[in-house]
Scaffold this active site. Structure first.
Site, mmCIF file in Angstrom:
data_model
loop_
_atom_site.group_PDB
_atom_site.id
_atom_site.type_symbol
_atom_site.label_atom_id
_atom_site.label_comp_id
_atom_site.label_asym_id
_atom_site.label_seq_id
_atom_site.Cartn_x
_atom_site.Cartn_y
_atom_site.Cartn_z
ATOM 1 C CB CYS A 148 1.568 -1.992 13.919
ATOM 2 S SG CYS A 148 1.908 -1.725 12.169
ATOM 3 C CB CYS A 179 -0.091 5.857 11.414
ATOM 4 S SG CYS A 179 0.559 7.391 10.875
ATOM 5 N N GLY A 191 6.370 -1.913 6.873
ATOM 6 C CA GLY A 191 7.771 -2.334 6.965
ATOM 7 C C GLY A 191 8.635 -1.457 7.840
ATOM 8 C CD GLU A 192 12.463 -0.214 11.320
ATOM 9 O OE1 GLU A 192 11.522 0.160 12.026
ATOM 10 O OE2 GLU A 192 13.375 0.556 10.972
ATOM 11 C CD GLU A 208 -2.972 -1.098 2.258
ATOM 12 O OE1 GLU A 208 -4.127 -1.458 2.018
ATOM 13 O OE2 GLU A 208 -2.592 -0.738 3.381
ATOM 14 C CB CYS A 233 6.648 -5.181 9.502
ATOM 15 S SG CYS A 233 7.841 -4.366 10.575
ATOM 16 C CB CYS A 246 2.659 7.373 3.494
ATOM 17 S SG CYS A 246 3.030 6.175 4.771
ATOM 18 C CG ASN A 290 -5.397 5.733 13.318
ATOM 19 O OD1 ASN A 290 -6.241 6.574 13.578
ATOM 20 N ND2 ASN A 290 -4.260 6.030 12.723
ATOM 21 C CB SER A 297 8.106 4.201 16.496
ATOM 22 O OG SER A 297 7.747 4.638 15.207
ATOM 23 C CG LEU A 298 10.393 6.488 23.083
ATOM 24 C CD1 LEU A 298 11.659 5.653 22.932
ATOM 25 C CD2 LEU A 298 10.731 7.816 23.762
ATOM 26 C CB CYS A 348 4.470 -2.875 16.877
ATOM 27 S SG CYS A 348 6.156 -2.342 16.537
HETATM 28 N N1 SAH Z 1 8.239 0.629 10.954
HETATM 29 C C1 SAH Z 1 8.461 2.001 11.121
HETATM 30 C C2 SAH Z 1 7.756 2.859 10.093
HETATM 31 C C3 SAH Z 1 6.364 2.451 9.714
HETATM 32 S S1 SAH Z 1 5.122 2.609 10.957
HETATM 33 C C4 SAH Z 1 8.076 2.444 12.520
HETATM 34 O O1 SAH Z 1 7.469 1.661 13.241
HETATM 35 O O2 SAH Z 1 8.437 3.547 12.889
HETATM 36 C C5 SAH Z 1 4.850 4.363 10.982
HETATM 37 C C6 SAH Z 1 4.261 4.876 12.269
HETATM 38 O O3 SAH Z 1 2.911 4.446 12.429
HETATM 39 C C7 SAH Z 1 4.992 4.383 13.511
HETATM 40 O O4 SAH Z 1 5.246 5.431 14.393
HETATM 41 C C8 SAH Z 1 4.026 3.419 14.092
HETATM 42 O O5 SAH Z 1 4.249 3.246 15.439
HETATM 43 C C9 SAH Z 1 2.707 4.088 13.776
HETATM 44 N N2 SAH Z 1 1.568 3.202 13.952
HETATM 45 C C10 SAH Z 1 1.547 1.872 13.807
HETATM 46 N N3 SAH Z 1 0.316 1.391 14.090
HETATM 47 C C11 SAH Z 1 -0.442 2.458 14.428
HETATM 48 C C12 SAH Z 1 -1.810 2.618 14.797
HETATM 49 N N4 SAH Z 1 -2.625 1.581 14.865
HETATM 50 N N5 SAH Z 1 -2.251 3.860 15.065
HETATM 51 C C13 SAH Z 1 -1.425 4.924 14.954
HETATM 52 N N6 SAH Z 1 -0.140 4.836 14.595
HETATM 53 C C14 SAH Z 1 0.351 3.622 14.343
HETATM 54 FE FE1 SF4 Z 2 6.623 -2.798 11.764
HETATM 55 FE FE2 SF4 Z 2 6.449 -0.154 12.273
HETATM 56 FE FE3 SF4 Z 2 4.265 -1.711 12.317
HETATM 57 FE FE4 SF4 Z 2 6.059 -1.954 14.234
HETATM 58 S S1 SF4 Z 2 4.817 -0.110 13.788
HETATM 59 S S2 SF4 Z 2 5.081 -3.654 13.154
HETATM 60 S S3 SF4 Z 2 7.945 -1.594 13.114
HETATM 61 S S4 SF4 Z 2 5.548 -1.266 10.555
#
Ligand code: SAH
Ligand code: SF4
Length: 338
Positions: free
Chosen positions: A116, A330, A156-157, A89, A109, A102, A287, A211-212, A113
């Site tokens: 996600c 996101c 993806g990362e 996507e 990935c 984006c 989200n 992403s902390l 997490c």
């Molecule tokens: N893998 C990388 C980049 C892609 S994710 C990363 O994790 O940083 C991009 C951003 O979307 C990250 O900050 C991630 O934590 C956030 N994200 C993932 N799932 C989400 C959700 N359900 N709601 C809001 N942000 C989310």
């Molecule tokens: Fe991968 Fe980023 Fe989603 Fe974590 S938030 S599973 S690192 S895409």
């Protein structure tokens, strides 16, 4: 070989190797990235034998549009087929400063997490640099807009596909191509410490977001499996190192989940952790995704959290989300097999 996989220098080398003059590379890039044609026979100022050579050496053909969805707020989500049965996507978001794309960097990935949707599928493969570039060109062509900034925040990362990420930046940043300024590119990582340090020395002005999502190991471990490998303190040290080397501000991403990481006490802990650092905290409303049990933090809790950061003089912003109605926000992206 995909034409978008070649950097400018690689194409120039190819051209010279085959006995053509250097300036042909510039002409080709002009067709590919300024005119955005998708065949070599449209390159009217090239000799026929070169067109033949290019046609037999390269392809444009990588992404097929499966679905295009437009949200009420103008966000457009594309589902592309990579033609090897993998789907990815790409999202276009409308900002007051222009259109931002984006992009996806991997099919699935491996970071896993718990909040996600993209992480639900294990990584199937990395995308090549050209497959990431092609998302921008294809999204532009399918929507008639021009992309002026890029966030590497799709599926993806990116730092788990570091080499191709770097090559992607070289290609889109090149003045003879899409010419998207490094300062208009942001890469987001889940916090792969060695790569953050390596990135510090890359010498490009690409913005870094980390992403902390939590100031303590206790909370972060619940959300991100990667925290078992790289603890909060190590991630923060890597960010400090990056700031020290580059003198650039880092964005801290913090998704706000109800009753998990959004209390006033947690805000105080975050403020303490980030004190004195050149960072900018992005407070992102979570989200909901059907794969995860979490709820979005209420507006009152988000505002209270924000207020604490402000009191501690931490630069922060309470972000609005985009594209929620079409699952393009996101974390709602995932590669799916239809
Ligand atoms: N893998 C990388 C980049 C892609 S994710 C990363 O994790 O940083 C991009 C951003 O979307 C990250 O900050 C991630 O934590 C956030 N994200 C993932 N799932 C989400 C959700 N359900 N709601 C809001 N942000 C989310
Ligand atoms: Fe991968 Fe980023 Fe989603 Fe974590 S938030 S599973 S690192 S895409």
């Amino acid at each position: 070989m995909l034409i978008y996989d070649f950097t400018y220098d690689e194409l120039e080398e190819f051209i010279l190797e085959h006995g053509y003059k250097k300036f042909r590379a510039e002409q080709i890039w002009n067709w590919v990235y300024k005119q955005k044609v998708d065949s070599f026979k449209e390159m009217l100022n090239l000799p026929d034998d070169l067109i033949e050579l290019l046609t037999s050496s390269f392809t444009f053909d990588v992404l097929e549009l499966v679905i295009k969805n437009t949200s009420q707020d103008g966000t457009i989500k594309f589902l592309f087929d990579l033609k090897d049965s993998n789907l990815i996507e790409t999202v276009l978001m409308n900002h007051n400063y222009g259109m931002s794309a984006c992009v996806t960097t991997q099919v699935g990935c491996n970071i896993g997490c718990s909040f996600c949707a993209s992480g639900v599928l294990k990584k199937k493969r990395d995308l090549t640099a050209g497959e990431i570039v092609a998302q921008i060109i294809k999204a532009e062509k399918e929507s008639g807009v021009r992309v002026s900034s890029i966030v590497i925040m799709g599926i993806g990362e990116p730092f788990d596909n570091y080499k191709n990420f770097v090559k992607f930046v070289q290609i889109v940043n090149h003045p003879k191509g899409l010419a998207i300024g490094a300062r208009h590119i942001t890469v987001s990582t889940s916090g792969l410490v060695p790569k953050i340090k390596e990135f510090a020395h890359l010498g490009v002005q690409v913005n870094l977001a980390v992403s902390l999502h939590a100031p303590t190991n206790e909370i972060r471990s619940k959300l991100m499996k990667i925290n078992d490998r790289f603890k909060v303190e190590e991630v923060v040290d890597a960010i400090k190192y990056y700031i020290h080397v580059t003198n650039r501000r880092v964005t801290i991403e913090y998704i706000m989940i109800q009753e998990l990481n959004d209390s006033v006490e947690t805000a105080h802990e975050l403020a303490k952790l980030l004190k004195g650092m050149n960072v900018y905290v992005n407070l992102i409303p979570y989200n909901t995704v059907k794969e995860a049990p979490y709820e979005r933090s209420s507006l009152e809790r988000r505002q209270a959290f924000y207020k604490v950061l402000k009191e501690h003089k931490i630069t922060a912003v309470l972000r609005k989300e985009q594209g929620h109605d079409i699952n393009a926000a996101c974390g709602q992206l995932r590669s799916q097999n239809l």
